[in-house]
Design a protein around this motif. Structure first.
Motif, PDB file in Angstrom:
ATOM      1  N   GLY A   1       0.793  -1.222   0.000  1.00  0.00           N
ATOM      2  CA  GLY A   1       0.000   0.000   0.000  1.00  0.00           C
ATOM      3  C   GLY A   1       0.824   1.271   0.000  1.00  0.00           C
ATOM      4  O   GLY A   1       0.281   2.371   0.081  1.00  0.00           O
ATOM      5  N   LEU A   2       2.163   1.137  -0.085  1.00  0.00           N
ATOM      6  CA  LEU A   2       3.043   2.297  -0.108  1.00  0.00           C
ATOM      7  C   LEU A   2       3.403   2.659  -1.545  1.00  0.00           C
ATOM      8  O   LEU A   2       3.430   1.800  -2.430  1.00  0.00           O
ATOM      9  N   GLU A   3       3.708   3.909  -1.762  1.00  0.00           N
ATOM     10  CA  GLU A   3       4.194   4.357  -3.059  1.00  0.00           C
ATOM     11  C   GLU A   3       5.689   4.621  -2.964  1.00  0.00           C
ATOM     12  O   GLU A   3       6.164   5.234  -2.012  1.00  0.00           O
ATOM     13  N   LEU A   4       6.414   4.146  -3.961  1.00  0.00           N
ATOM     14  CA  LEU A   4       7.837   4.432  -4.095  1.00  0.00           C
ATOM     15  C   LEU A   4       8.039   5.159  -5.413  1.00  0.00           C
ATOM     16  O   LEU A   4       7.369   4.874  -6.410  1.00  0.00           O
TER      17      LEU A   4
ATOM     18  N   ASP B   1      14.706   4.965  17.539  1.00  0.00           N
ATOM     19  CA  ASP B   1      14.257   6.249  18.080  1.00  0.00           C
ATOM     20  C   ASP B   1      15.063   7.434  17.560  1.00  0.00           C
ATOM     21  O   ASP B   1      14.919   8.558  18.047  1.00  0.00           O
ATOM     22  N   SER B   2      15.925   7.217  16.560  1.00  0.00           N
ATOM     23  CA  SER B   2      16.741   8.313  16.029  1.00  0.00           C
ATOM     24  C   SER B   2      16.069   8.926  14.805  1.00  0.00           C
ATOM     25  O   SER B   2      15.069   8.417  14.299  1.00  0.00           O
ATOM     26  N   ASP B   3      16.654  10.011  14.319  1.00  0.00           N
ATOM     27  CA  ASP B   3      16.113  10.713  13.154  1.00  0.00           C
ATOM     28  C   ASP B   3      16.931  10.324  11.923  1.00  0.00           C
ATOM     29  O   ASP B   3      17.981  10.904  11.663  1.00  0.00           O
TER      30      ASP B   3
ATOM     31  N   VAL C   1      12.630   7.730   2.307  1.00  0.00           N
ATOM     32  CA  VAL C   1      11.856   6.519   2.619  1.00  0.00           C
ATOM     33  C   VAL C   1      12.396   5.949   3.921  1.00  0.00           C
ATOM     34  O   VAL C   1      13.606   5.696   4.036  1.00  0.00           O
ATOM     35  N   ARG C   2      11.522   5.758   4.910  1.00  0.00           N
ATOM     36  CA  ARG C   2      11.959   5.227   6.205  1.00  0.00           C
ATOM     37  C   ARG C   2      11.043   4.073   6.604  1.00  0.00           C
ATOM     38  O   ARG C   2       9.806   4.193   6.533  1.00  0.00           O
TER      39      ARG C   2
ATOM     40  N   PRO D   1      15.624  -3.275  17.499  1.00  0.00           N
ATOM     41  CA  PRO D   1      14.708  -2.464  16.686  1.00  0.00           C
ATOM     42  C   PRO D   1      15.490  -1.341  15.997  1.00  0.00           C
ATOM     43  O   PRO D   1      16.289  -0.649  16.639  1.00  0.00           O
ATOM     44  N   VAL D   2      15.271  -1.174  14.715  1.00  0.00           N
ATOM     45  CA  VAL D   2      16.025  -0.186  13.933  1.00  0.00           C
ATOM     46  C   VAL D   2      15.108   0.470  12.904  1.00  0.00           C
ATOM     47  O   VAL D   2      13.966   0.049  12.697  1.00  0.00           O
ATOM     48  N   GLN D   3      15.650   1.502  12.271  1.00  0.00           N
ATOM     49  CA  GLN D   3      15.056   2.080  11.075  1.00  0.00           C
ATOM     50  C   GLN D   3      16.000   1.848   9.904  1.00  0.00           C
ATOM     51  O   GLN D   3      17.228   1.895  10.077  1.00  0.00           O
ATOM     52  N   VAL D   4      15.460   1.600   8.740  1.00  0.00           N
ATOM     53  CA  VAL D   4      16.254   1.574   7.512  1.00  0.00           C
ATOM     54  C   VAL D   4      15.592   2.521   6.517  1.00  0.00           C
ATOM     55  O   VAL D   4      14.382   2.777   6.596  1.00  0.00           O
ATOM     56  N   GLY D   5      16.379   3.078   5.618  1.00  0.00           N
ATOM     57  CA  GLY D   5      15.789   4.002   4.661  1.00  0.00           C
ATOM     58  C   GLY D   5      16.745   4.404   3.571  1.00  0.00           C
ATOM     59  O   GLY D   5      17.943   4.137   3.631  1.00  0.00           O
ATOM     60  N   TRP D   6      16.185   5.045   2.563  1.00  0.00           N
ATOM     61  CA  TRP D   6      16.971   5.499   1.416  1.00  0.00           C
ATOM     62  C   TRP D   6      16.272   6.694   0.787  1.00  0.00           C
ATOM     63  O   TRP D   6      15.092   6.956   1.033  1.00  0.00           O
ATOM     64  N   ASN D   7      17.011   7.405  -0.035  1.00  0.00           N
ATOM     65  CA  ASN D   7      16.446   8.498  -0.804  1.00  0.00           C
ATOM     66  C   ASN D   7      15.892   7.965  -2.112  1.00  0.00           C
ATOM     67  O   ASN D   7      16.448   7.027  -2.699  1.00  0.00           O
TER      68      ASN D   7
END
Length: 371
Positions: A266-269, A301-303, A308-309, A356-362
């Motif tokens: 349901g997400l758009e990339l 809990d970081s920024d 995309v996160r 627990p972590v976050q992953v992301g990219w531009n």
């Protein structure tokens, strides 16, 4: 403008069938004179059949094969200016190293006399850095030395094209790396066309001027190693060359030069399209590929400064010396692979299994492409 004389190998709509099954299906390509070209693909893709047709061990069912601009239909292997190095070297155990190297010289026309054969064998040994090994037998050599003898035997006849059929597969990793450098050095020194067949992507990427990716008897993409890695034409190439995070979905729209993909989650990339593949249109199925080194990772809990996160948990942490690889399970896309390079002056923050972590990219870090 390039002419046929600029190419040592050319295939024109070549088909090779075994019974009713096509092993090679309409292959057309050209290899420039003096290039190091590789055919890369999984087992059964047609790369070895292609090599055997260049060598003359197989004849095409349809189409033309040209060597140095000349059609070679029906020309037997021993009459072609081509030599091959096999995976298992095929050295004669009862002959010395020098005799193994000189063996093919007996069948040259005109045939060199014995003194010439010895001199040419010595020159070939010097070329592969085995001077003084001529009186040894193959069993007295290491695997790497046997490989060099096989190379010397193939080069002593000064062929137009040298064919390499998985030549490093039997060597251990360290020796394989050394032989890759040796093959590159030899190719530059002798200046003849080398054609390598391999399923090892690292081997092909590290040695080749150009690579053809094969699948089901067809060439999917031919490009430089850099172009294949950075701008793959399709999901298959992106997945085969290196490792990619692949996010599949349906094209919703094209927006300011980017492809907007709707995913099953349901997400758009949104990412730019690959410049080398077929154009994507609305409602078409496609995917967005993001290389692991372009994905960031941070504590939950970081920024994390990425467009995309995603939240997730570390499923695997693999230390590879110069980098650490994380495989993070996310709710939206399953496993996302992240590679974090070692930083000068110390390690980056380490995340343990289950953290627990976050992953992301531009968005611009991805490439949209056909399946």
């Amino acid at each position: 403008m390039e002419s046929g004389q600029d190419f040592d190998i050319e295939f024109r709509n070549v088909v090779k069938r075994y019974g009713s099954v096509p092993a090679v299906n309409g292959l057309s390509f050209r290899v420039k004179r003096g290039a190091f070209h590789s055919f890369l693909g999984s087992s059964g893709c047609g790369k070895t059949t292609t090599l055997r047709m260049i060598a003359g061990f197989e004849q095409p069912s349809e189409g033309e094969v040209l060597l140095a601009g000349q059609a070679v239909a029906g020309v037997p292997a021993h009459q072609r200016a081509v030599n091959m190095v096999f995976q298992h070297y095929a050295l004669f155990p009862h002959l010395t190293v020098a005799e193994n190297i000189a063996y093919g010289l007996r069948y040259r026309t005109p045939r060199p006399d014995r003194a010439q054969q010895r001199r040419m064998a010595d020159e070939a040994l010097e070329m592969v850095r085995l001077s003084g090994f001529g009186t040894r037998k193959p069993h007295e050599l290491s695997g790497g030395q046997q490989q060099r003898v096989a190379l010397a035997r193939a080069l002593v006849n000064k062929p137009t094209v040298l064919l390499l059929d998985e030549p490093l597969a039997a060597l251990d990793r360290k020796l394989r790396k050394e032989m890759q450098s040796e093959l590159l050095r030899l190719q530059r020194e002798v200046g003849i066309t080398f054609v390598l067949v391999t399923h090892d992507q690292e081997e092909a990427l590290s040695m080749s001027d150009s690579i053809s990716i094969m699948k089901d008897g067809l060439i999917i993409q031919t490009a430089t190693p850099e172009a294949l890695y950075e701008t793959p034409a399709s999901r298959y190439v992106a997945d085969f060359i290196g490792e990619s995070n692949l996010f599949s979905g349906t094209v919703r729209r094209l927006d300011s030069g980017r492809v907007v993909l709707g995913t099953p989650a349901g997400l758009e990339l949104s990412s730019p399209p690959t410049p080398t593949g077929p154009a994507l249109t609305p409602q078409a199925e496609g995917c967005i590929a993001v290389r692991p080194e372009l994905v960031g990772i941070a504590a939950a809990d970081s920024d994390l400064q990425r467009e995309v996160r995603l939240k997730g948990r570390v499923e695997d942490r693999i230390y590879l010396g110069n980098l650490t690889e994380y495989r993070v399970r996310t709710d939206a896309f399953g496993i996302v692979c992240v590679r974090v390079p070692r930083k000068a002056g110390g390690e980056a923050e380490a995340f343990e299994h289950g953290a627990p972590v976050q992953v992301g990219w531009n968005q611009a870090s991805g490439l949209a492409m056909a399946l």
